[in-house]
Each structure stands twice: as structure tokens, then as C-alpha cells.
Design a protein around this motif. Structure first.
Motif, PDB file in Angstrom:
ATOM      1  N   SER A 123       0.832  -1.207   0.000  1.00 20.21           N
ATOM      2  CA  SER A 123       0.000   0.000   0.000  1.00 20.21           C
ATOM      3  C   SER A 123       0.863   1.252   0.000  1.00 20.21           C
ATOM      4  O   SER A 123       0.549   2.245  -0.670  1.00 20.21           O
ATOM      5  CB  SER A 123      -0.924  -0.009   1.226  1.00 20.21           C
ATOM      6  OG  SER A 123      -1.851  -1.066   1.158  1.00 20.21           O
ATOM      7  N   TRP A 124       1.966   1.201   0.753  1.00 18.92           N
ATOM      8  CA  TRP A 124       2.886   2.348   0.806  1.00 18.92           C
ATOM      9  C   TRP A 124       3.557   2.576  -0.547  1.00 18.92           C
ATOM     10  O   TRP A 124       3.617   3.705  -1.037  1.00 18.92           O
ATOM     11  CB  TRP A 124       3.934   2.090   1.892  1.00 18.92           C
ATOM     12  CG  TRP A 124       5.054   3.076   1.901  1.00 18.92           C
ATOM     13  CD1 TRP A 124       6.223   3.005   1.180  1.00 18.92           C
ATOM     14  CD2 TRP A 124       5.125   4.305   2.633  1.00 18.92           C
ATOM     15  NE1 TRP A 124       7.019   4.097   1.428  1.00 18.92           N
ATOM     16  CE2 TRP A 124       6.368   4.912   2.317  1.00 18.92           C
ATOM     17  CE3 TRP A 124       4.272   4.942   3.518  1.00 18.92           C
ATOM     18  CZ2 TRP A 124       6.769   6.112   2.868  1.00 18.92           C
ATOM     19  CZ3 TRP A 124       4.677   6.157   4.078  1.00 18.92           C
ATOM     20  CH2 TRP A 124       5.898   6.727   3.752  1.00 18.92           C
ATOM     21  N   GLU A 126       2.667   1.613  -3.538  1.00 26.77           N
ATOM     22  CA  GLU A 126       1.768   1.943  -4.642  1.00 26.77           C
ATOM     23  C   GLU A 126       0.913   3.179  -4.357  1.00 26.77           C
ATOM     24  O   GLU A 126       0.132   3.591  -5.211  1.00 26.77           O
ATOM     25  CB  GLU A 126       0.861   0.746  -4.932  1.00 26.77           C
ATOM     26  CG  GLU A 126       1.622  -0.481  -5.420  1.00 26.77           C
ATOM     27  CD  GLU A 126       0.716  -1.646  -5.752  1.00 26.77           C
ATOM     28  OE1 GLU A 126      -0.518  -1.501  -5.555  1.00 26.77           O
ATOM     29  OE2 GLU A 126       1.222  -2.688  -6.202  1.00 26.77           O
ATOM     30  N   GLY A 127       1.057   3.738  -3.159  1.00 25.15           N
ATOM     31  CA  GLY A 127       0.260   4.915  -2.813  1.00 25.15           C
ATOM     32  C   GLY A 127      -1.226   4.630  -2.821  1.00 25.15           C
ATOM     33  O   GLY A 127      -2.031   5.483  -3.222  1.00 25.15           O
ATOM     34  N   SER A 128      -1.617   3.463  -2.367  1.00 26.28           N
ATOM     35  CA  SER A 128      -3.022   3.041  -2.402  1.00 26.28           C
ATOM     36  C   SER A 128      -3.866   3.877  -1.451  1.00 26.28           C
ATOM     37  O   SER A 128      -3.458   4.186  -0.330  1.00 26.28           O
ATOM     38  CB  SER A 128      -3.138   1.565  -2.011  1.00 26.28           C
ATOM     39  OG  SER A 128      -2.383   0.755  -2.876  1.00 26.28           O
ATOM     40  N   THR A 129      -5.059   4.236  -1.921  1.00 31.73           N
ATOM     41  CA  THR A 129      -6.009   4.966  -1.096  1.00 31.73           C
ATOM     42  C   THR A 129      -7.353   4.248  -1.130  1.00 31.73           C
ATOM     43  O   THR A 129      -7.641   3.475  -2.056  1.00 31.73           O
ATOM     44  CB  THR A 129      -6.201   6.411  -1.599  1.00 31.73           C
ATOM     45  OG1 THR A 129      -6.662   6.375  -2.955  1.00 31.73           O
ATOM     46  CG2 THR A 129      -4.895   7.187  -1.524  1.00 31.73           C
ATOM     47  N   PRO A 137      -5.312   7.274   2.804  1.00 34.07           N
ATOM     48  CA  PRO A 137      -4.122   6.483   2.442  1.00 34.07           C
ATOM     49  C   PRO A 137      -4.120   5.187   3.259  1.00 34.07           C
ATOM     50  O   PRO A 137      -4.070   5.211   4.483  1.00 34.07           O
ATOM     51  CB  PRO A 137      -2.959   7.396   2.844  1.00 34.07           C
ATOM     52  CG  PRO A 137      -3.546   8.782   2.852  1.00 34.07           C
ATOM     53  CD  PRO A 137      -4.958   8.610   3.320  1.00 34.07           C
ATOM     54  N   TYR A 139      -2.048   2.877   3.937  1.00 30.58           N
ATOM     55  CA  TYR A 139      -0.934   2.464   4.782  1.00 30.58           C
ATOM     56  C   TYR A 139      -1.087   2.976   6.219  1.00 30.58           C
ATOM     57  O   TYR A 139      -0.482   2.412   7.146  1.00 30.58           O
ATOM     58  CB  TYR A 139       0.399   2.919   4.197  1.00 30.58           C
ATOM     59  CG  TYR A 139       0.656   4.404   4.299  1.00 30.58           C
ATOM     60  CD1 TYR A 139       1.247   4.953   5.434  1.00 30.58           C
ATOM     61  CD2 TYR A 139       0.301   5.257   3.259  1.00 30.58           C
ATOM     62  CE1 TYR A 139       1.490   6.313   5.526  1.00 30.58           C
ATOM     63  CE2 TYR A 139       0.523   6.614   3.348  1.00 30.58           C
ATOM     64  CZ  TYR A 139       1.121   7.143   4.476  1.00 30.58           C
ATOM     65  OH  TYR A 139       1.341   8.489   4.577  1.00 30.58           O
TER      66      TYR A 139
END
Length: 204
Positions: A123-124, A126-129, A137, A139
Motif C-alpha cells: 500500500s505504501w 503503490e500509494g493506495s487509497t 491512504p 498504509y
């Protein structure tokens, strides 16, 4: 009692205090999410607006509070175990099963934490939200959830070390006190102590 056992006992008391604080914080987080959801429901019903994200935030709160409560529950031996046969076994055999149970729990938690770490780092990277209006965010809540799992692993490692030393030295009572199934007598004594505290607080 040897010096290393005293040191480990001191570390365990410290872990219990920190885990208790984590449980209180987890409880406050859960209550906060309940209040937020209640407000959101009332606002939608009577005032026609929504705070937005109450369900999302409550799901984060549930996951985080659960992971941070695991260590205290384990230290208090509050985790459920089937003891129909266990209570009839010889003391040494039941102590060995207690040790095996904490090893099995440690293996499971280590695997869970490993994969949780993979989720957070992905998640960090890929910048997943979150696919929600808040766009959280991922992460952040995942990291807090992972931290609780890591604390659980540290506490389990400490418990396993103490139980291993006690088992190797033949101290079955210590093994049971660390990792054994709580007896009905212990639970009754705890309930009695809690009742006495309530009576004293009511009388004060």
C-alpha cells in the motif's frame, strides 16, 4: 528464583502494563466509532445530512482495536481453548500441551504478521487509497493494525521464552501460570475480586 527469571518476570509485568494501556485505548477507539456511527444515523434520519466515512472509519477502528487487544488477552489467558480432555491429563503432559499451544499460536501470529507487513508495504509503495470520499491512504490504518500484530508477536516471544525455561527446569506450575488454561477457581476468584471492587466503589 534466578536473576534471569526475575528479569523476564519484570519484562512481563511491563508488557502487561503496556498491553493494558493498549486495551483501554482500543476500547476508547471502539466507543468513539460507535458514537460516530450513531451520530451519522441520527443526522441522516432527522437532519438529512451525513458526516461521510463513518462506516469506513469504524472498520479501521475495529481492525486496529482488535490487533492491539490481542496481547493483553493472551497475557491474561483469555483466549479460548478446548479443555474437555486437557483437565484430565497428567500435570507434566498438560504443561507440555500448554507449551505446544503457545508455540502454535506464535507460528500463526508470525505468519499473519508477515503477510500483514506485505500488505502495508505494498500500500505504501503503490500509494493506495481507499475507494471512498475520504480517500484514506491505506498504509495509515494498515500500519496501525500491523503495529498491534507486531506487539502481539513480541509479547508471545517473551511468554514462550519464559514457558520454555520453566518447562526445561520442570516447573510445571510456572508453565501453567504463563500459558495454561484458566481454571474455574481462578475465574471465580477474579469475579469475586471484581465484585469486591464494585462494592467498595459504590460505598465510597
Amino acid at each position: 528464583m534466578s536473576l534471569h527469571r526475575l528479569s523476564l518476570a519484570g519484562l512481563t509485568r511491563g508488557a502487561e502494563r503496556l498491553s493494558l494501556l493498549a486495551v483501554w485505548a482500543s476500547g476508547a477507539l471502539t466507543i468513539g466509532s460507535v458514537l460516530l456511527i450513531s451520530f451519522d444515523v441520527i443526522a441522516r434520519k432527522f437532519f438529512g445530512f451525513s458526516t461521510g466515512g463513518a462506516d469506513e472509519l469504524s472498520s479501521y477502528a475495529f481492525a486496529i482495536s482488535t490487533s492491539w487487544s490481542l496481547a493483553f488477552a493472551t497475557l491474561q489467558r483469555a483466549n479460548v481453548r478446548v479443555d474437555v480432555i486437557y483437565q484430565h491429563l497428567p500435570v507434566r503432559l498438560s504443561a507440555l500441551l500448554d507449551w505446544i499451544s503457545i508455540v502454535a499460536l506464535g507460528v500463526f501470529m508470525a505468519m499473519l504478521t508477515f503477510y500483514a507487513y506485505d500488505v502495508v508495504t505494498t500500500s505504501w509503495a503503490e500509494g493506495s487509497t481507499a475507494n471512498t470520499p475520504l480517500g484514506t491512504p491505506l498504509y495509515i490504518p494498515q500500519g496501525l493494525w500491523l503495529a498491534g500484530l507486531c506487539w502481539m508477536c513480541l509479547v508471545l516471544a517473551l511468554m514462550l521464552l519464559r514457558a520454555s525455561i520453566a518447562l526445561a527446569s520442570g516447573d510445571t506450575d510456572a508453565v501453567k501460570a504463563i500459558a495454561g488454561v484458566r481454571s474455574a477457581k481462578e475465574e471465580a476468584a477474579e469475579e469475586a475480586a471484581a465484585g469486591e471492587r464494585l462494592v467498595k466503589e459504590a460505598a465510597a
